[in-house]
Structures are given as C-alpha cells and as structure tokens.
Motif scaffolding. Structure first.
Motif, PDB file in Angstrom:
ATOM      1  N   THR A 187       1.020  -1.332  -0.459  1.00 51.56           N
ATOM      2  CA  THR A 187      -0.327   0.265  -0.378  1.00 51.56           C
ATOM      3  C   THR A 187       0.648   1.398  -0.002  1.00 51.56           C
ATOM      4  N   MET A 208       1.830   1.799  -3.277  1.00 55.22           N
ATOM      5  CA  MET A 208       1.345   2.310  -4.095  1.00 55.22           C
ATOM      6  C   MET A 208       0.809   3.194  -4.522  1.00 55.22           C
ATOM      7  N   ARG A 209       0.316   3.892  -3.007  1.00 57.32           N
ATOM      8  CA  ARG A 209       0.273   5.350  -2.467  1.00 57.32           C
ATOM      9  C   ARG A 209       1.343   6.093  -3.160  1.00 57.32           C
ATOM     10  N   ILE A 245       3.271   5.373  -5.937  1.00 61.02           N
ATOM     11  CA  ILE A 245       2.643   5.905  -7.334  1.00 61.02           C
ATOM     12  C   ILE A 245       1.579   6.936  -8.009  1.00 61.02           C
TER      13      ILE A 245
END
Lengths: 206, 274, 265
Positions: free
Chosen positions: A173, A176-177, A179
């Motif tokens: 996560t 992901m955050r 990006i």
C-alpha cells in the motif's frame, strides 16, 4: 475551424465540470452540467456506431476482395449482427440472446481471462529468479502473499495469512500510494494541459 | 548438469499442462479446505446485515463474462443476503454484460427467498457513459435509467416511485472487474455524497483498492473468489465460491513450486544460465 | 455564504487545483520567454526509437495500443498520454516507411487515433503512406480486444509492441503475446495493479507519472516540458503534507486533524 472548435469545446466543458466539482450553483449544476452529462452519454453511444462502421469497412473489404481467411471476417460480421440486432429488437432477456450469451460468448470470454492463470505461471517462472538481493526479497514476499491468499496457506502455517496481510497493507500500500500520488499529479497536469489547449495530441497535435 | 538446465528452461506448454491439471482435479475431487473469514468480508456482511428492512441497496454489476467465476458467486451471495433481509435491491450495470448477469442472479435467488420483481428488486440494466452515468444517476435515477431491462418505464415500477436519486439509497455495492467500477463509485459518488460504499473485486484488483480501505473511503471488500467463499460461509449457503477454493489453493501451490524449481536449478547451476 | 456555494470538504483540493494551474501557467510563460527546464532521462521512452528501428531492420510492423480506457472516466488522462506517444511513434514509422498497426478498444478513441496517425504522416511529408485500414477498432469487449491483438501480433509477426495507456487484466495477455511473437516490448501505465505484469514481461516499462511526462519528453516542446515542472512541485508539496499529517495524527493535534476533516475529507 478544425483547430479552434475542439479546443473551445474542450475548454468550456473541462472548466464547467471542474468548477462544478468544487462550486455548486444550483441552476448551472442541475441544468447546464446535467445537460452536458446527457450529451456525453449520447456521444459515447454514437461512438459505438463509428466503431461498428470501422469493423464493417475493414471486414467487408476482406470478404469482397477474397483476402486470406476471408471467412473469419464473414463469421465476425454475422455474429456481430446477431448479437446486436436480437437484443435491440427483443430485449436482452430474449431466449436466443440469452442462449448465445451463456453458451458461446461467456465461455469464449471466460477462456481468455483464464489464459491469464497460465501466463502468470509462465511469466512468474521466467521472471522470479534470485539474480539480486532485491529479487530474493521479491520472491519471498510473493510466496508469502500467494500462500496467505488461500486456505491451504493457513493450513501449512497460520502465520501466512497474517504476514501476507502485513506485507500488503504496509509495504504494497505504501508503494501503491507513492505511485498513485505521482500518477494523480500527472493526471491533473495532463488534464489541465488538455483543458487549456497546451496539449493537443488528442486531435493530431496540430 | 543437463537436468539443472532443463529445470531452468521448462517448456511453457508443460507448465500450462500441469497448471491445468492442478485446477481441474480439485474441481472434480473436492478436498474441502476450511475457509476463514477475513475482516474485510465481515465488514461487508455487517453493513448489509445491520440495515433495517426496507432500506435501499444499489448493487452495481461492473464486470463481464470473463470475471464471472470470481464475481458471480459474490453477486449471488450478496443478493441472497439482501433479499433475505427484506431490503430493496436496485441492480444497475456500468458494463454492458452486467445486466444479463443481474437477471441470472435474480432468477436464481428471487424464487428461493420469495422476492417479487418490481416490489423487492429491480434490474435497471446498462447505460453507456461510464463515470458520467454515475454523476447523472446521483442527480436523477429515473432520467438516467428511464426503463428497466424489460423496457418497463422506471417511473411505473412500484418500488422505484420513492427511489429517485442517490439520497434515497442507503448502501452502494459495486462488484467490479476494473473501471468503471468500485473506484469510480468512490471517486464520483463517495467523494460527493454521504452514502456508504462497499464492494467486491477480482483478486488481481485487491492491492489497488487497499489505499481506499485504509482511508475509509471504502468500507469492507470482498476479494475475488475467496471473498465470495467467505460470504457464503457467513450466510451459511455454500455456493460457487466455496466450490472453487480447492482449485485455487492447489494452483497457487503449483505456481510456487515452479518458481522454486526454477530458482533451485538456477542457484545450483551456478547462475550461469538465463 | 461560503458553505452555500463551495463544497466545503473539497476546499483544500480546490486550492491545490488552482495552485497547480497557476504554477503551470507561470512555468509555461517562463518557458515562452526562453527558460529551459530539465527533464530526467526516461529509459522506456528512449527505447521506442530502438524498437521502431528494429522493426524497420526486420521489415516487420509495429503494433501500438493506447490502452483500453475511454475518454469519459478518470483514467482518460492515461489515454491522452498514450496518444501523445502514438504521435511520436507514427512520425518514426512514417520516417522509416515501417508499417504501424494501431488497435483500439474504445470506439470513441478510434477517430482520434486515426487523426493522430494521419497528421503524423502528413507532418513527415508522407500522407500517401498513411493506411487507414491499419487503424483498427477490434471490439469494446476487453478480452475480445485482447484476443484480436494477440492474433494480430502472431499473424503479422509484430517486431515492436508498444503499449501506452490504461490497461487492466489484458496487460499480461498482450505482454505474453508479444513475448511469444518475439517482439521488443515497451509498456507504460499508471494502473498500479497492472505494473507488476508489465515489469515481469516487457523489455521496458514506464511507471505511473512517467507515462504522463511522455508527451512532453518526446516532443521536447518547451511549454509541455514546463508543465511537467508542476508535477515535481506537487510531489514536494505532497511529501510535506504527508509529513505534517503523520506528525499531526501521531501527536493527535486536533487543529490540523479537524481542519483536514472539515475541508479535505
């Protein structure tokens, strides 16, 4: 005109939608923006006709000229017409459409998606080699996450689901955050460039 | 040494064959691994379970035939729970095949729970336009979906008389295989209106939804086939989800085995071969 | 008064959007006056020349996919970014007389890809080489489109497979299809959940924001490069906000938490 019209349409609709997201003026929000929304839905539906015309043009040409494997083009056009015309005339609850959907379309579509399982296995086998320390970390994480996602993982070791969740909620996560933030900023800037007519790649860049 | 080389370069068709067997055999001969309930699935169940009878649930079918093995079991389990609880169910679709699956789920579940079309549930079908449809629907459901799938006027459907905009919806559930789908609901509906959003996604989409779960924009999440299996456990109705879990478990093991074989051969072979 | 007009919980976002727009316009104004902005090297974009060059040498076509998103959803920006790359690729294929096949999943993107490629051939002085039959709408069904692309890759023996835009589950199908056809593969997407597949199966991959910078990078248009500058400033601001937010929630500072809850929820 070919240049100015798309730029003006993009600017007006872009600014209108952007402002409506932040500022609600009852009349504008309900009538003007609402009207634009209806138009957008209608334009999107008409775009499908353009797509169908493209398919017809290419495949009728192949059939008429007797190009290699022209019969595939014929099958495509017949299938397309049947699947489009039947639900338009007799609704999609019609028995012919339901039969074709359930017994042909659904299976073909499912097969394509199912191919992914095989491709993932093959790609993972090729790509997951411990060539570096980072690759080793990646490999161990992948094994933990995969086992954590299935009942058999918990049966092998009760820690798999726990550590799988930990890896996903903390590390995945976080990555992901990062990006997502970068990509969102990129999307905002691309959108603003398009709205202000700086980026005109959507109509040929002229 | 030759063996190590072979193990590093197994033909992809052999991988395909063994993987196919690992999926087919458990489907034919079930093992029955126990399925534990995760918190995300429990949260979705609680949201539905705690709604008072008569509340309105919008269930969006945002997937196609390809994702049916994962999302159809989720849709069946959720619909069963919703109709069993005497909630009003409004089904729509942002993907064109969604409406057909909604019909199928309704035809399976409604007779079992004694739900009546038009009074307890409705299928408003598909509208093109993606995110725009949601913006439009939030303002006026009747204008966005003027007819249901059977071409009955939405305004003339008894349960739809009082369901006119997003303000009349108590819970939004999007079962999605991509965009437009759950993320679109969070961004277009959740960001603008005070309605709770939950949903289910294919397993591959789960990592992409985790930030929304942590931020609270999304409450609960059914994750692929395992999410469906867990939900079936919670409502005590085994279905397609639980049936597929053995195959999923064994196939995961097979993929891990291939990765490990490739690496052991790679390390033992002195890392010379690609 | 404020609450009647503004959507209060979006005020912070409104401020950020206005700030980004203003900074972008200032940067562009400075670029017009001659200021040059630095943009770092993006290996994936450099590889496009190599990929088209290889296809030319082999006498085989280039396949381009602008992703499978429409223009009416939040991923539309990725499609627009993909189209900017398409313009560059089409100019290269026009220059080298190499066949370019563009496949579309979204009908509304089709006329745009046609126009982008046509204009690129025109700008290279080779309008006669533009072949509209190579700009194909395959199907708006995700996997029918994927199957169509795989068929084209294997039948036409595509030498370069360039995928730029928003991709979902079909990403790995394309990448494996290209791998089996022996293509050099360059991909780019901001769909984070598909990045692992592209990274595993492609030769080069643009990650997230790199895709959005592609148009500016390839065109080297000073105004577009200047707009990229804003992304960097935005990132610095995001990092600062993350630090402030983390400290505020760790130390439980109600002023900041309440402010964000009210104006940025």
């Amino acid at each position: 005109m070919r240049r100015e019209v798309p730029i003006v349409v993009t600017f007006v609709s872009g600014i209108l939608f952007l402002l409506d997201y932040f500022i609600k003026i009852p009349y504008v929000s309900e009538n003007v923006v609402g009207q634009f929304l209806d138009w957008a839905i209608i334009v999107a539906a008409f775009a499908l006709i353009l797509g169908a015309a493209n398919i017809f043009r290419i495949h009728i040409y192949k059939i008429v000229k007797g190009k290699k494997e022209w019969w595939n083009s014929l099958i495509l056009l017949v299938a397309m017409l049947v699947m489009a015309v039947v639900p338009i005339i007799w609704t999609q609850q019609n028995a012919v459409y339901t039969f074709l959907f359930k017994n042909i379309f659904e299976n073909l579509n499912g097969t394509m998606f199912a191919l992914l399982a095989f491709y993932i296995a093959s790609a993972a086998y090729r790509a997951f080699r411990v060539r570096t320390k980072e690759a080793a970390v990646l490999l161990v994480s992948a094994v933990v996450v995969m086992l954590g996602a299935t009942p058999i993982g918990a049966k092998i070791w009760s820690g798999f689901p726990e550590y799988s969740g930990w890896l996903q909620t903390i590390f995945t996560t976080a990555g992901m955050r990062g990006i997502m933030i970068g990509a969102s900023l990129g999307a905002i800037v691309t959108a603003l460039r398009t709205i202000f007519g700086i980026d005109r790649s959507y109509f040929g860049g002229q | 040494m030759k063996l190590l080389e072979i193990l590093q370069n197994i033909d992809r068709r052999i991988i395909y064959l063994i993987l196919a067997l690992s999926i087919i055999l458990p489907l034919l001969f079930p093992i029955g691994f126990p399925v534990d309930i995760t918190q995300n699935t429990q949260d979705v169940y609680d949201l539905v379970d705690k709604l008072p009878a008569g509340s309105v649930v919008l269930l969006s079918y945002d997937w196609d035939a390809a994702s049916a093995p994962e999302l159809l079991p989720q849709a069946e389990a959720l619909t069963r729970h919703i109709l069993d609880k005497k909630l009003k169910l409004v089904a729509i679709a942002l993907w064109n095949q969604g409406a057909t699956f909604a019909d199928r789920v309704h035809n399976t579940v409604a007779p079992e729970v004694g739900a009546v079309y038009g009074e307890d549930y409705v299928n408003l079908g598909y509208r093109p336009g993606q995110a725009v449809v949601l913006n439009s629907l939030a303002r006026d459901i009747h204008a966005t979906f003027p007819e249901d799938v059977a071409r009955t006027k939405t305004a003339s459907i008894p349960m739809m008389k009082d369901i006119r905009s997003i303000e009349d919806i108590d819970l939004v559930i999007s079962l999605s295989a991509g965009d437009p789908g759950l993320r679109t609901y969070i961004e277009q509906i959740g960001a603008q209106y005070p309605v709770t959003i939950t949903g289910g996604v294919t397993a591959v989409s789960v990592p992409g939804m985790l930030p929304y779960l942590q931020s609270g924009d999304l409450v609960g999440l059914l994750a692929g086939m395992s999410g469906a299996a867990e939900y079936e456990n919670l409502i005590d109705r085994p279905g397609l989800g639980l049936g597929g879990m053995d195959a999923q478990s064994i196939s995961h093991l097979v993929i891990i085995a291939f990765i490990l074989i490739g690496n052991i051969a790679y390390l033992a072979g002195g890392r010379k071969k690609k | 008064m404020l609450e009647e007009i503004f959507v209060v919980n979006r005020l912070v976002l409104f401020g950020i959007t206005v700030a980004i727009a203003v900074i972008m316009l200032i940067a562009i104004r400075r670029a017009k006056k001659g200021k040059k902005y630095f943009i770092r090297r993006i290996a994936g974009l450099e590889a496009i020349d190599e990929a088209v060059g290889r296809a030319t040498e082999m006498g085989r076509p280039v396949h381009f996919s602008p992703g499978i998103a429409s223009l009416s959803e939040e991923t539309a920006a990725q499609t627009l970014a993909g189209l900017a790359v398409l313009g560059y690729v089409a100019r290269l294929t026009a220059k080298y007389d190499t066949d370019l096949i563009v496949t579309n999943r979204m009908a509304e993107v089709l006329p745009i890809t046609e126009e982008v490629v046509r204009q690129s051939y025109l700008s290279e002085g080779k309008p006669e080489n533009y072949n509209p039959d190579n700009i194909i709408f395959l199907s708006d069904e995700q996997f029918a489109y994927a199957a169509g692309c795989m068929g084209i890759m294997s039948r036409e023996k595509v030498a370069a497979n360039i995928m730029m835009g928003a991709f979902w589950a079909e990403s790995l199908i394309f990448a494996e299809g290209g791998f089996v056809a022996g293509s050099i593969q360059v991909a780019g997407t901001a769909n984070t959940h598909q990045l692992p597949f592209f990274l595993a199966a492609c030769d080069y991959c643009l990650i997230g924001e790199e895709l959005f910078a592609a148009g500016a990078y390839l065109s080297q248009d000073p105004m577009q490069v200047a707009s990229i500058r804003v992304q960097d400033i935005g990132k610095v601001a995001a990092v600062l906000l993350i630090i402030v937010g983390t400290i505020a929630s760790t130390c439980n500072w109600p002023v900041i938490i309440d402010f964000l809850a009210k104006f940025a929820s």
